[in-house]
Design a protein around this motif. Structure first.
Motif, PDB file in Angstrom:
ATOM      1  N   CYS A 164       0.708  -1.230  -0.132  1.00 47.07           N
ATOM      2  CA  CYS A 164      -0.055  -0.098  -0.117  1.00 47.07           C
ATOM      3  C   CYS A 164       0.714   1.451  -0.020  1.00 47.07           C
ATOM      4  O   CYS A 164       0.624   2.153  -0.821  1.00 47.07           O
ATOM      5  N   ARG A 165       1.725   1.426   0.807  1.00 46.81           N
ATOM      6  CA  ARG A 165       2.563   2.634   1.089  1.00 46.81           C
ATOM      7  C   ARG A 165       3.390   2.530  -0.339  1.00 46.81           C
ATOM      8  O   ARG A 165       3.709   3.527  -0.755  1.00 46.81           O
ATOM      9  N   ALA A 166       4.037   1.500  -0.811  1.00 44.50           N
ATOM     10  CA  ALA A 166       4.716   1.201  -1.880  1.00 44.50           C
ATOM     11  C   ALA A 166       4.078   1.744  -3.085  1.00 44.50           C
ATOM     12  O   ALA A 166       4.631   2.385  -4.370  1.00 44.50           O
ATOM     13  N   SER A 167       2.906   2.014  -3.195  1.00 45.02           N
ATOM     14  CA  SER A 167       1.881   2.162  -4.370  1.00 45.02           C
ATOM     15  C   SER A 167       1.595   3.724  -4.496  1.00 45.02           C
ATOM     16  O   SER A 167       1.112   4.188  -5.420  1.00 45.02           O
ATOM     17  N   ILE A 168       2.054   4.490  -3.387  1.00 46.45           N
ATOM     18  CA  ILE A 168       1.821   5.780  -3.423  1.00 46.45           C
ATOM     19  C   ILE A 168       2.898   6.562  -4.320  1.00 46.45           C
ATOM     20  O   ILE A 168       4.061   6.410  -3.775  1.00 46.45           O
ATOM     21  N   PRO A 169       2.584   7.460  -5.172  1.00 48.72           N
ATOM     22  CA  PRO A 169       3.449   8.432  -5.738  1.00 48.72           C
ATOM     23  C   PRO A 169       4.609   8.797  -4.870  1.00 48.72           C
ATOM     24  O   PRO A 169       4.197   9.449  -3.898  1.00 48.72           O
ATOM     25  N   GLN A 170       5.732   8.800  -5.063  1.00 52.51           N
ATOM     26  CA  GLN A 170       6.716   9.349  -4.216  1.00 52.51           C
ATOM     27  C   GLN A 170       6.602  10.801  -3.984  1.00 52.51           C
ATOM     28  O   GLN A 170       7.002  11.360  -2.863  1.00 52.51           O
TER      29      GLN A 170
END
Length: 389
Positions: A164-170
């Protein structure tokens, strides 16, 4: 498949959120990449704030907790030869309860199974899309087949390494981190705890913690280097090292025995901001990590779930989006206070490899101040039992 809320992660945060939403009549599906056996076998911390205990009772999960949980009215801070008892009951009229996170997870999983709610274990290649729109989707593979779930919201309770957090744009998220230059070597053993109350100790050779899971099962920790390995630690070496760090009056009381589990955990402080991205929410370790000093990890996950469940109930029952819009702000306000407490206690109770003479003197001065100030002890107690929601 279609549901109202997809929860990624079947740890205590995800399962508790699912239970609270179920009781409110909100449909959920939980997706977990590990097997149920793996999830239920994970050894984690077990000091529950009163707010956590209250919420578990509210969720209908208090029977075994009330029967088996160990109520603690205080704990000890040991610094060299000095011992300070933080009497939670005397200072605040409050308490904490020792009840292992593994047991909390079992209770939650059993309740979800009894209610015949959908939990998908061993899901592979989980991905989330559309959370920046009104139509989020979750895809996963199970037994070689691809499945898709349409939903209103996604709750990311899938831990620090989750999708989930990894799917958020940086560029949409900011991360704050402090990595500590040591770890905790922990063992679980079917031995009588060295004393009834927990002991957090600062010894010249390193930190130690004496905890328990029951009157006959102990949980102990020793500060170790980051490059250490459990294979370097026989049970005999662990017990000898722990005994050497204990206050003299407790050394003879230490009961030893074969370890059931032995592991090393690195320590870090980590917070991601914000915790909401459209219709995706982060909760628990997906959004923040605290060092185990002060026992805030599970309790912070529970407070996230409290805020998030309120927000989703308000949305579905009252058609009000205020809770959703303010979830991140409310959760982070409590998270940063807990991070401060854990960071402060970690700095006080550990030996840092690069400590200067000045910093060592500051540790001594801080502990001396705690010893002499009831107000300072009350502040420690207030944070330890858990700040108000």
């Amino acid at each position: 498949m279609k549901t109202q809320v997809v929860i990624i992660g079947a740890g205590p945060a995800g399962l508790l959120l699912g239970q609270l939403l179920h009781l409110a009549g909100i449909e959920t599906v939980i997706i977990e990449r590990q097997s149920q056996e793996y999830v239920l076998s994970r050894i984690r911390a077990g000091v529950l704030e009163q707010g956590t205990v209250n919420l578990l009772h509210e969720a209908g999960l208090g029977a075994r907790l009330a029967k088996e949980g160990l109520v603690h009215h205080g704990f000890d801070l040991a610094f060299g030869t000095q011992i300070l008892n933080i009497n939670l009951h005397q200072l605040l009229g409050k308490e904490v309860t020792v009840y292992g996170q593994t047991e909390v997870t079992k209770d939650l999983a059993n309740a979800r199974s009894a209610a015949h709610l959908t939990t998908i274990y061993s899901a592979e290649n989980v991905s989330i899309t559309g959370f920046d729109s009104n139509h989020p989707k979750v895809q996963y593979q199970l037994a070689g087949k691809t499945h898709e779930i349409d939903c209103d919201f996604i709750a990311g309770c899938d831990g620090y390494h989750g999708v989930c957090r990894a799917s958020i744009p940086q560029n949409a998220i900011k991360e704050y981190e402090r990595v500590y230059p040591f770890g905790w070597l922990g063992i679980l053993a079917d031995t009588k705890p060295v004393q009834e109350e927990l002991i957090y100790g600062n010894h010249p050779d390193g930190f130690y913690l004496c905890s328990m899971r029951s009157p006959t099962r102990s949980r102990y920790y020793l500060q170790c280097t980051l490059d250490d390995h459990v294979n370097h630690w026989s049970d005999e070496r662990f017990w000898q090292t722990l005994q050497s760090r204990l206050p003299e009056n407790l050394q003879a009381a230490l009961e030893t025995g074969p370890s059931i589990e032995k592991s090393i955990a690195p320590l870090r402080s980590f917070v991601a901001e914000p915790l909401r991205f459209g219709r995706l929410f982060l909760a628990g370790d997906a959004g923040h990590i605290v060092p185990p000093t002060g026992a805030k990890g599970l309790n912070l996950a529970v407070s996230d779930v409290r805020y998030l469940s309120w927000a989703l109930m308000e949305y579905y029952q009252e058609k009000n989006e205020s809770g959703i819009q303010h979830y991140s702000q409310r959760a982070l306000a409590r998270i940063w206070k807990a991070e401060r407490f854990s960071w402060s206690l970690t700095n006080l109770m550990h030996q840092f490899p690069d400590m200067s003479g000045f910093e060592k003197k500051m540790q001594i001065a801080e502990f001396d101040f705690l010893m002499s100030s009831e107000s300072a002890q009350r502040a420690i107690a207030e944070n330890y039992v858990g700040l108000a929601y």
